[in-house]
Structure formats: structure tokens, C-alpha cells
Scaffold this active site. Structure first.
Site, PDB file in Angstrom:
ATOM      1  N   HIS A  78      -9.269  -0.066 -11.449  1.00  0.00           N
ATOM      2  CA  HIS A  78      -8.910   0.943 -10.438  1.00  0.00           C
ATOM      3  C   HIS A  78      -7.457   1.378 -10.586  1.00  0.00           C
ATOM      4  O   HIS A  78      -7.149   2.558 -10.645  1.00  0.00           O
ATOM      5  CB  HIS A  78      -9.169   0.367  -9.037  1.00  0.00           C
ATOM      6  N   PHE A  79      -6.554   0.409 -10.677  1.00  0.00           N
ATOM      7  CA  PHE A  79      -5.162   0.876 -10.674  1.00  0.00           C
ATOM      8  C   PHE A  79      -4.690   1.366 -12.040  1.00  0.00           C
ATOM      9  O   PHE A  79      -3.672   2.042 -12.121  1.00  0.00           O
ATOM     10  CB  PHE A  79      -4.204  -0.125 -10.012  1.00  0.00           C
ATOM     11  N   HIS A  80      -5.463   1.055 -13.087  1.00  0.00           N
ATOM     12  CA  HIS A  80      -5.088   1.702 -14.350  1.00  0.00           C
ATOM     13  C   HIS A  80      -5.535   3.164 -14.368  1.00  0.00           C
ATOM     14  O   HIS A  80      -4.957   3.973 -15.101  1.00  0.00           O
ATOM     15  CB  HIS A  80      -5.623   0.924 -15.548  1.00  0.00           C
ATOM     16  N   HIS A 109       0.804  -1.220   0.000  1.00  0.00           N
ATOM     17  CA  HIS A 109       0.000   0.000   0.000  1.00  0.00           C
ATOM     18  C   HIS A 109       0.837   1.270   0.000  1.00  0.00           C
ATOM     19  O   HIS A 109       0.641   2.116  -0.875  1.00  0.00           O
ATOM     20  CB  HIS A 109      -1.094   0.032   1.067  1.00  0.00           C
ATOM     21  N   ARG A 150      -9.777 -11.124 -12.445  1.00  0.00           N
ATOM     22  CA  ARG A 150      -8.531 -10.539 -12.930  1.00  0.00           C
ATOM     23  C   ARG A 150      -7.513 -11.658 -13.107  1.00  0.00           C
ATOM     24  O   ARG A 150      -7.690 -12.769 -12.587  1.00  0.00           O
ATOM     25  CB  ARG A 150      -8.017  -9.464 -11.964  1.00  0.00           C
ATOM     26  N   ARG A 151      -6.447 -11.379 -13.825  1.00  0.00           N
ATOM     27  CA  ARG A 151      -5.309 -12.287 -13.945  1.00  0.00           C
ATOM     28  C   ARG A 151      -5.727 -13.695 -14.315  1.00  0.00           C
ATOM     29  O   ARG A 151      -5.333 -14.665 -13.676  1.00  0.00           O
ATOM     30  CB  ARG A 151      -4.580 -12.370 -12.604  1.00  0.00           C
ATOM     31  N   TYR A 168       1.456   5.032  -2.618  1.00  0.00           N
ATOM     32  CA  TYR A 168       1.655   6.448  -2.275  1.00  0.00           C
ATOM     33  C   TYR A 168       3.049   6.922  -2.658  1.00  0.00           C
ATOM     34  O   TYR A 168       3.258   8.108  -2.907  1.00  0.00           O
ATOM     35  CB  TYR A 168       1.338   6.717  -0.807  1.00  0.00           C
TER      36      TYR A 168
HETATM   37 FE1  HAS Z   1      -5.861   1.659  -4.587  1.00  0.00          FE
HETATM   38  C1  HAS Z   1      -5.975  -1.776  -4.917  1.00  0.00           C
HETATM   39  C2  HAS Z   1      -8.002   1.506  -1.924  1.00  0.00           C
HETATM   40  C3  HAS Z   1      -5.582   5.072  -4.125  1.00  0.00           C
HETATM   41  C4  HAS Z   1      -3.154   1.716  -6.689  1.00  0.00           C
HETATM   42  N1  HAS Z   1      -4.783   0.249  -5.619  1.00  0.00           N
HETATM   43  C5  HAS Z   1      -5.009  -1.106  -5.635  1.00  0.00           C
HETATM   44  C6  HAS Z   1      -4.051  -1.751  -6.496  1.00  0.00           C
HETATM   45  C7  HAS Z   1      -3.221  -0.755  -6.964  1.00  0.00           C
HETATM   46  C8  HAS Z   1      -3.706   0.491  -6.411  1.00  0.00           C
HETATM   47  C9  HAS Z   1      -2.023  -0.917  -7.867  1.00  0.00           C
HETATM   48  O1  HAS Z   1      -9.061  -0.647  -0.036  1.00  0.00           O
HETATM   49  C10 HAS Z   1      -4.016  -3.232  -6.836  1.00  0.00           C
HETATM   50  C11 HAS Z   1      -3.028  -4.028  -6.097  1.00  0.00           C
HETATM   51  C12 HAS Z   1      -3.082  -5.452  -6.546  1.00  0.00           C
HETATM   52  O2  HAS Z   1      -2.460  -5.771  -7.574  1.00  0.00           O
HETATM   53  O3  HAS Z   1      -3.773  -6.260  -5.914  1.00  0.00           O
HETATM   54  N2  HAS Z   1      -6.688   3.040  -3.315  1.00  0.00           N
HETATM   55  C13 HAS Z   1      -7.547   2.765  -2.312  1.00  0.00           C
HETATM   56  C14 HAS Z   1      -7.944   3.999  -1.637  1.00  0.00           C
HETATM   57  C15 HAS Z   1      -7.258   5.017  -2.279  1.00  0.00           C
HETATM   58  C16 HAS Z   1      -6.462   4.388  -3.304  1.00  0.00           C
HETATM   59  C17 HAS Z   1      -8.875   4.156  -0.476  1.00  0.00           C
HETATM   60  N3  HAS Z   1      -4.626   3.120  -5.285  1.00  0.00           N
HETATM   61  C18 HAS Z   1      -4.673   4.450  -4.969  1.00  0.00           C
HETATM   62  C19 HAS Z   1      -3.613   5.149  -5.644  1.00  0.00           C
HETATM   63  C20 HAS Z   1      -2.918   4.197  -6.364  1.00  0.00           C
HETATM   64  C21 HAS Z   1      -3.575   2.931  -6.124  1.00  0.00           C
HETATM   65  C22 HAS Z   1      -3.339   6.620  -5.527  1.00  0.00           C
HETATM   66  C23 HAS Z   1      -1.734   4.327  -7.240  1.00  0.00           C
HETATM   67  C24 HAS Z   1      -1.078   5.401  -7.500  1.00  0.00           C
HETATM   68  N4  HAS Z   1      -6.827   0.168  -3.648  1.00  0.00           N
HETATM   69  C25 HAS Z   1      -7.620   0.309  -2.548  1.00  0.00           C
HETATM   70  C26 HAS Z   1      -8.044  -1.027  -2.071  1.00  0.00           C
HETATM   71  C27 HAS Z   1      -7.466  -1.960  -2.924  1.00  0.00           C
HETATM   72  C28 HAS Z   1      -6.715  -1.179  -3.896  1.00  0.00           C
HETATM   73  C29 HAS Z   1      -8.895  -1.345  -0.934  1.00  0.00           C
HETATM   74  C30 HAS Z   1      -7.579  -3.497  -2.842  1.00  0.00           C
HETATM   75  C31 HAS Z   1      -8.619  -3.999  -3.737  1.00  0.00           C
HETATM   76  C32 HAS Z   1      -8.678  -5.500  -3.734  1.00  0.00           C
HETATM   77  O4  HAS Z   1      -9.724  -6.036  -3.361  1.00  0.00           O
HETATM   78  O5  HAS Z   1      -7.698  -6.167  -4.103  1.00  0.00           O
HETATM   79  C33 HAS Z   1      -7.307   6.495  -1.883  1.00  0.00           C
HETATM   80  O6  HAS Z   1      -6.006   6.927  -1.590  1.00  0.00           O
HETATM   81  C34 HAS Z   1      -7.920   7.369  -2.930  1.00  0.00           C
HETATM   82  C35 HAS Z   1      -8.095   8.798  -2.409  1.00  0.00           C
HETATM   83  C36 HAS Z   1      -8.315   9.773  -3.539  1.00  0.00           C
HETATM   84  C37 HAS Z   1      -9.306  10.654  -3.625  1.00  0.00           C
HETATM   85  C38 HAS Z   1      -9.397  11.562  -4.825  1.00  0.00           C
HETATM   86  C39 HAS Z   1      -8.961  12.999  -4.553  1.00  0.00           C
HETATM   87  C40 HAS Z   1      -8.955  13.779  -5.837  1.00  0.00           C
HETATM   88  C41 HAS Z   1      -7.968  14.616  -6.248  1.00  0.00           C
HETATM   89  C42 HAS Z   1      -8.061  15.273  -7.622  1.00  0.00           C
HETATM   90  C43 HAS Z   1      -8.544  16.671  -7.546  1.00  0.00           C
HETATM   91  C44 HAS Z   1      -8.826  17.215  -8.920  1.00  0.00           C
HETATM   92  C45 HAS Z   1      -8.609  18.510  -9.297  1.00  0.00           C
HETATM   93  C46 HAS Z   1      -8.952  18.911 -10.678  1.00  0.00           C
HETATM   94  C47 HAS Z   1      -8.088  19.554  -8.389  1.00  0.00           C
HETATM   95  C48 HAS Z   1     -10.363  10.780  -2.577  1.00  0.00           C
HETATM   96  C49 HAS Z   1      -6.770  14.911  -5.409  1.00  0.00           C
HETATM   97  C50 HAS Z   1     -10.376  19.392 -10.646  1.00  0.00           C
HETATM   98  C51 HAS Z   1     -10.820  20.149 -11.816  1.00  0.00           C
HETATM   99  C52 HAS Z   1     -12.087  20.133 -12.245  1.00  0.00           C
HETATM  100  C53 HAS Z   1     -12.480  21.006 -13.374  1.00  0.00           C
HETATM  101  C54 HAS Z   1     -13.141  19.246 -11.649  1.00  0.00           C
HETATM  102 CU    CU Z   2      -3.891  -0.019  -0.876  1.00  0.00          CU
END
Ligand code: HAS
Ligand code: CU
Length: 554
Positions: free
Chosen positions: A380-382, A229, A445-446, A233
Site C-alpha cells: 500500500h505505501f509503496h 497519519h 512485513r518487516r 498527508y
Molecule cells: Fe495509507 C497505512 C488508510 C492514503 C501511506 N498508509 C499506511 C502506511 C503508510 C501509508 C506509509 O486505515 C504504513 C504505515 C506503517 O508503516 O505502519 N491510507 C489509508 C486511507 C487513505 C490512505 C483510507 N496512505 C495514504 C497516502 C499515503 C499513505 C496518501 C502516503 C502518501 N493506510 C491506511 C490504513 C493504514 C495505512 C488504515 C494502516 C494499515 C495497517 O494495518 O497497518 C486514503 O487517503 C486514500 C484516499 C484516496 C483515494 C484515491 C483518489 C484518487 C485520485 C487520483 C485521480 C486520478 C486521476 C487520473 C485524475 C480515494 C485523487 C485519472 C485518469 C484516468 C485516465 C483514469
Molecule cells: Cu493512516
């Protein structure tokens, strides 16, 4: 100087550091290209559209794709970026000792990458990028992984050393934001990699050499996700550095708040590690209470991302209004849409809104039961790493390479960059969109075509799998174009390009000194890790009865 954003902004980038940074960036993009070839082939094979010659298997190229793109491309780009910014913001050049550690790190990583890639190509390490036991690779694959990790530690030493010396000779001064963030990111990385190093050195290497007959599967998976995890980050934080520090400069605006940016990074340090169980929610052997606790902590680590979203909106809005924008969203029109250095990372931000929402779904225990081990997770991760992070890194390359090599971004390369970004978005829309949908229909998957083709639901999945393969092919065009753009940047006309370091808005508060009291933050991080892991981990060590097969529990 305002709030520690002092730099030698227009000074030429140090020539010796240039070689170090560019070496990292070039290997990163070579890995991207090779990983892209494996990626598109893997998608076509999975969709049942082609079969590969010479006995090359689906899982083999899936491994190559995951390792080269998710692990190698990101790590090299990140270390190149961090070293460049530390050189720039801490005295304008790396100290000889830091540079030496940087090169030692580079070579260790590169030898490791070469050995690992050869093992995968020889089909001796077809274990996917998460290398779960009891799938077993050649011991040399695990040794290669260890070399890469130890290499990154050397790069960490380079950064910490430079920082320590700078702090000593600049007593009382605020560390430049870039270097502060680089230090936090590397601290997080080192704390996290202790887990993967432990399982590789103590479990996988002895087991794959045959020195021991078996290993504790639960322990290995837990140590992996203790690392896995924070790994995500480690990918995200450098992207946030580009957003916080360089995007305001590129659009001609100001950093909304230096203190908020620093605080968000400290929160990442504290909350990134004790959350690995959210990847193991469906595993037996971990009591529900500990899963629950880590899910709560997972929701805590969402907060710094929400803070980042807030800060980015504020930066854009402040800038737009300073240009006379009216109305709720009038500021959007003022942003430099034709500049790839803004456009690509901005599209990354936009995609992060649904991507982050998907993460929250994954983390919600009951919903995880629906999506776990389906293509949804790959979707999700793509979006997260392969779009938000990748597009931000691509966007950064358009100033990083010219700034470091003393060249300029030509209008032609800029245009190609915009095209590349759009190609990426279209490809990812099809690919990740259909992965999410197919995942909800239960497509695993996979899983190779030959394994799932007789599943009763396979007919429902098929159109999505074909759409994925089409999206993947479009993305492959994007990879090739990005590689071309990198070469074009390396050969662009000579000239001056500023390394973009934003200034903080006049209205922002000075960050409190407490944010740089590392003893406090590392101490707090360690306490949280101990609380989240000690008891369930002791359980795992004890419940493996000698003589039993621990892998029957998964
Ligand atoms: Fe994830 C699985 C939960 C973020 C990558 N994640 C994965 C895997 C990868 C990955 C690679 O809880 C698969 C691993 C594997 O092979 O098994 N992930 C989360 C949560 C977040 C999260 C809670 N993940 C990421 C990030 C990754 C990433 C970042 C890579 C860089 N993830 C999971 C969970 C799994 C998981 C479970 C396991 C699933 C399973 O069952 O196997 C959070 O950190 C996300 C928080 C983000 C936000 C969004 C904030 C928005 C922002 C943009 C603002 C936009 C602007 C522009 C300013 C709340 C900052 C606006 C302009 C306009 C005009 C509108
Ligand atoms: Cu994670």
C-alpha cells in the site's frame, strides 16, 4: 489577475532563494540515492538471495531505507518546493527574515539527518522508521529526530512570516493559491508533529538515556500515530499542489476551481489528525467505540481526495474539449504524453486510484484484521508515497530545478525522465504487486528471511518475495537514473524556464473569504482532535498500573 493566481510569472527566480531551494532539493536526492541502496539490499536480503558482510543486518538496512526515503527525501523535497512557491507567489522573493528562518531550518534538519544516519549505520538505531518501543535506539537517534522536527518548524516560521507580512500589505486581496496551500500544509505539519515531539522528548529520550526505567507503550504508539497519519498527508498535499496548480499550466489548460482546491485543503487540515487509530485497529487497550469513531473520520478524510480526483478529471476534460476532443474519453488523446512534467505526475494519479482503494480496505476495521502487519501494508505505501507522491515530485523536479536556477529542460533530459518514469512503473508493478499478493497469503512485513524461512507457508511466499526483489532491483535503476537526471538538470544549459502557476477557469466562482479565517479552522481541528483522543488517551494514562509492564498489552 484572476482569483489570486497573480504571480511574477516570467520574472527571474530570486538568486538568494535559489540557493536555499536547491540546498533542500540536493539533500533530498542524496537521501533518495542512499535510501535506494539500502532499499535494494534489504529486498535482496529479505528474499534470501544475498547475505550481507560485516554483520550488517536486515533490520538495520530496512531502517536506513525507511528513514532516508520516507522521512528525509520527502521532507526536504517538500520544504524546498514550498519555499520556492512561496517566494514566487508572495512578492517574488523571500523576506530576509523568512530566508534566515529557512536556512536555520535547513541546518537543524541537516545536522539531525547526519547524526541519525550515522547512528543507523553504526547499528545503534535499528528500530525501523516508526521506532516503536520497547525497541530502543541510542538517545542520539531520538535527539537527531527532534532536531529534524524542530528544523521543519523553523521552515514553517519562514512560510508563516512571509504570509503574514504579505497579507498585511495586501489587505482584501486573495492569497495566491500556492501560498494558501503551503500555509495549510505547514499548519497541518505543526499540529501533527506536536505528537511525535511529545513522545520523543517526554518518553524516548529520558528512557533511552536510562533516566527512567520504563515508558507507557500505548501512549507512545498513540502519540506516534497521532503524528503518523497526518504525516502521510504532509507527503500527499504538496503532490496535490503540483496537480492543482502546475499541471493545468503545463498542459496549457486552466485550474478547474480555485475554491474547490482551497476547500479540499481545509478538509485535509480538519480531518487528517483525529484518525491515527486506524493504524492501531488491532491493538488492545483502545475501546472499540473510539476505533469506530476514528474509522468514520478516516472515511471523511477520503472526501478531499475524491474532490481532487474530480477536479483533475475536469481540468483534463475541459482542456481536451477545448482542443476539439469528442466522445467520453477523447480528451485523453490531447494530453501532452511526451512531456515528463505531465507524464510522471499523471502516472502518479493513475496509480493513486488502486492505491487509494487499498487505503479504504486498510481502514475498514474487519479487513484490517486480514492485512495488518502483512506485506500488503508495505505494498500500500509503496503505491501511495513511493509512487503517487514520488513520481509527482520527480515530475516537478523537471521544472522546479530549471525554473529556480535559470536553466532549461532539454529534450534529452525530458526523454530520460520519461524512461525513468516507465522504469519506476515497471519496478513498482512487480514489487508492490507481489507485496499485495504475498500479504494476502499472510507473509508478515518487516521480517528477516531467517525468521520466516521455516514457516509452513514460506514456500507460497517465496515466488512473490523473489518478484519483490526483482522489482526492487528495477526500482534501484530508477533511483540511480533519477539522481543522474537531477545532476543533469543542475548542469542544463542556461535559459528561461517559467515557474508554472496555473490560471483559474473564467467560469469558476471566487473562493469565499471564510476559507482564510484560520481561527475557525484551527479551532475546529482542535475540537475534533479533543473529541477523538481525550477519553481513550486518559484511559491509557490511567490503566498503566505502577509496577506493571505496560508492554505486555501489545
Ligand atoms: Fe495509507 C497505512 C488508510 C492514503 C501511506 N498508509 C499506511 C502506511 C503508510 C501509508 C506509509 O486505515 C504504513 C504505515 C506503517 O508503516 O505502519 N491510507 C489509508 C486511507 C487513505 C490512505 C483510507 N496512505 C495514504 C497516502 C499515503 C499513505 C496518501 C502516503 C502518501 N493506510 C491506511 C490504513 C493504514 C495505512 C488504515 C494502516 C494499515 C495497517 O494495518 O497497518 C486514503 O487517503 C486514500 C484516499 C484516496 C483515494 C484515491 C483518489 C484518487 C485520485 C487520483 C485521480 C486520478 C486521476 C487520473 C485524475 C480515494 C485523487 C485519472 C485518469 C484516468 C485516465 C483514469
Ligand atoms: Cu493512516
Amino acid at each position: 489577475m484572476i482569483n489570486g493566481t497573480e504571480t511574477t510569472a516570467n520574472a527571474k527566480f530570486d538568486g538568494k532563494d535559489k540557493s536555499l531551494v536547491i540546498a533542500h532539493i540536493v539533500v533530498a536526492f542524496v537521501a533518495l540515492l542512499l535510501g535506494g541502496v539500502a532499499g535494494v539490499l534489504q529486498g535482496l536480503v529479505r528474499g534470501g538471495l544475498i547475505t550481507l558482510p560485516a554483520g550488517i543486518g536486515y533490520y538495520q538496512i530496512l531502517t536506513a531505507h525507511g528513514v532516508l526515503m520516507a522521512l528525509i527525501f520527502t521532507t526536504y523535497f517538500i520544504i524546498g518546493l514550498l519555499l520556492s512557491g512561496v517566494s514566487k507567489t508572495l512578492d517574488g522573493k523571500l523576506l530576509p527574515a523568512s530566508r534566515k528562518w529557512g536556512w536555520i531550518g535547513f541546518w537543524l534538519m541537516t545536522v539531525g539527518t547526519a547524526i541519525g544516519t550515522v547512528m543507523i549505520l553504526l547499528n545503534k538505531a535499528t528500530v525501523l522508521y516508526t521506532f516503536y518501543a520497547p525497541m530502543k535506539a541510542s538517545p542520539f537517534f531520538y535527539i537527531a529526530l527532534a532536531l529534524v522536527v524542530v528544523g521543519t518548524w523553523c521552515s514553517g516560521i519562514a512560510i508563516f512570516y512571509q504570509y503574514r507580512v504579505w497579507r498585511k500589505s495586501n489587505k482584501g486581496k486573495l492569497t495566491p493559491l500556492f501560498s494558501f496551500m503551503a500555509v495549510v500544509t505547514m499548519m497541518l505539519w505543526i499540529i501533527a508533529t506536536l505528537g511525535v515531539a511529545a513522545t520523543v522528548l517526554l518518553q524516548f529520550i529520558p528512557w533511552s538515556f536510562g533516566w527512567v526505567e520504563k515508558m507507557n507503550i500505548m501512549v507512545s504508539r498513540t502519540l506516534f500515530w497521532y503524528f503518523g497519519h497526518p504525516l502521510v498527508y504532509f507527503w500527499l498535499m504538496p503532490a496535490y499542489m503540483v496537480w492543482y496548480i502546475t499541471i493545468p499550466k503545463i498542459i496549457g489548460g486552466k485550474i478547474f476551481s480555485d475554491a474547490l482546491a482551497r476547500l479540499s485543503f481545509i478538509l485535509f487540515l480538519i480531518f487528517s489528525v483525529p484518525v491515527g487509530f486506524h493504524h492501531q485497529l488491532m491493538e488492545p487497550g483502545i475501546p472499540a467505540f473510539w476505533k469506530y469513531l476514528q474509522v468514520v473520520l478516516t472515511f471523511m478524510v477520503v472526501i478531499p481526495s475524491l474532490m481532487t480526483a474530480f477536479a483533475m478529471f475536469a481540468t483534463f476534460e475541459m482542456y481536451g474539449r477545448s482542443k476539439g476532443a469528442k466522445g467520453l474519453f477523447g480528451w485523453l488523446k490531447m494530453l501532452p504524453w511526451g512531456d515528463v512534467r505531465f507524464f510522471a505526475p499523471f502516472m502518479g494519479m493513475l496509480v493513486f486510484i488502486p492505491a487509494g482503494a487499498g487505503g479504504l480496505i486498510n481502514a475498514s476495521h474487519q479487513m484490517n484484521a486480514l492485512v495488518h502487519n502483512t506485506l500488503w501494508v508495505a505494498g500500500h505505501f509503496h503505491l501511495t508515497v513511493a509512487t503517487t507522491v514520488a513520481l509527482t515530485f520527480f515530475g516537478a523536479a523537471y521544472w522546479l530545478i530549471p525554473a529556480v536556477t535559470g536553466r532549461v529542460l532539454t529534450p534529452r533530459i525530458n526523454r530520460l525522465g520519461i524512461v525513468q518514469t516507465v522504469v519506476w512503473l515497471i519496478g513498482m508493478f512487480f514489487m508492490s504487486g507481489s507485496m499485495h499478493a504475498a500479504g494476502l497469503f499472510g507473509s508478515p512485513r518487516r521480517t528477516a528471511f531467517t525468521t520466516y524461512q521455516n514457516h509452513p507457508d514460506a514456500v507460497f511466499w517465496m515466488p512473490y518475495h523473489v518478484a519483490m526483489a526483482i522489482g526492487g532491483t528495477i526500482l534501484f535503476v530508477g533511483v540511480v537514473l533519477m539522481f543522474y537526471n537531477m545532476i543533469a538538470l543542475l548542469r542544463a544549459p542556461k535559459g528561461e524556464t517559467e515557474y508554472p502557476i496555473g490560471e483559474v477557469a473564467e467560469t469558476a466562482e471566487q473562493p469565499p473569504k471564510l476559507l482564510e479565517r484560520w481561527g475557525v479552522w484551527i479551532g475546529l481541528t482542535a475540537v475534533l482532535i479533543l473529541i477523538a483522543y481525550t477519553i481513550p488517551f486518559m484511559d491509557m494514562l490511567q490503566t498503566t498500573v505502577p509496577g506493571s509492564k505496560p508492554w505486555v498489552t501489545w
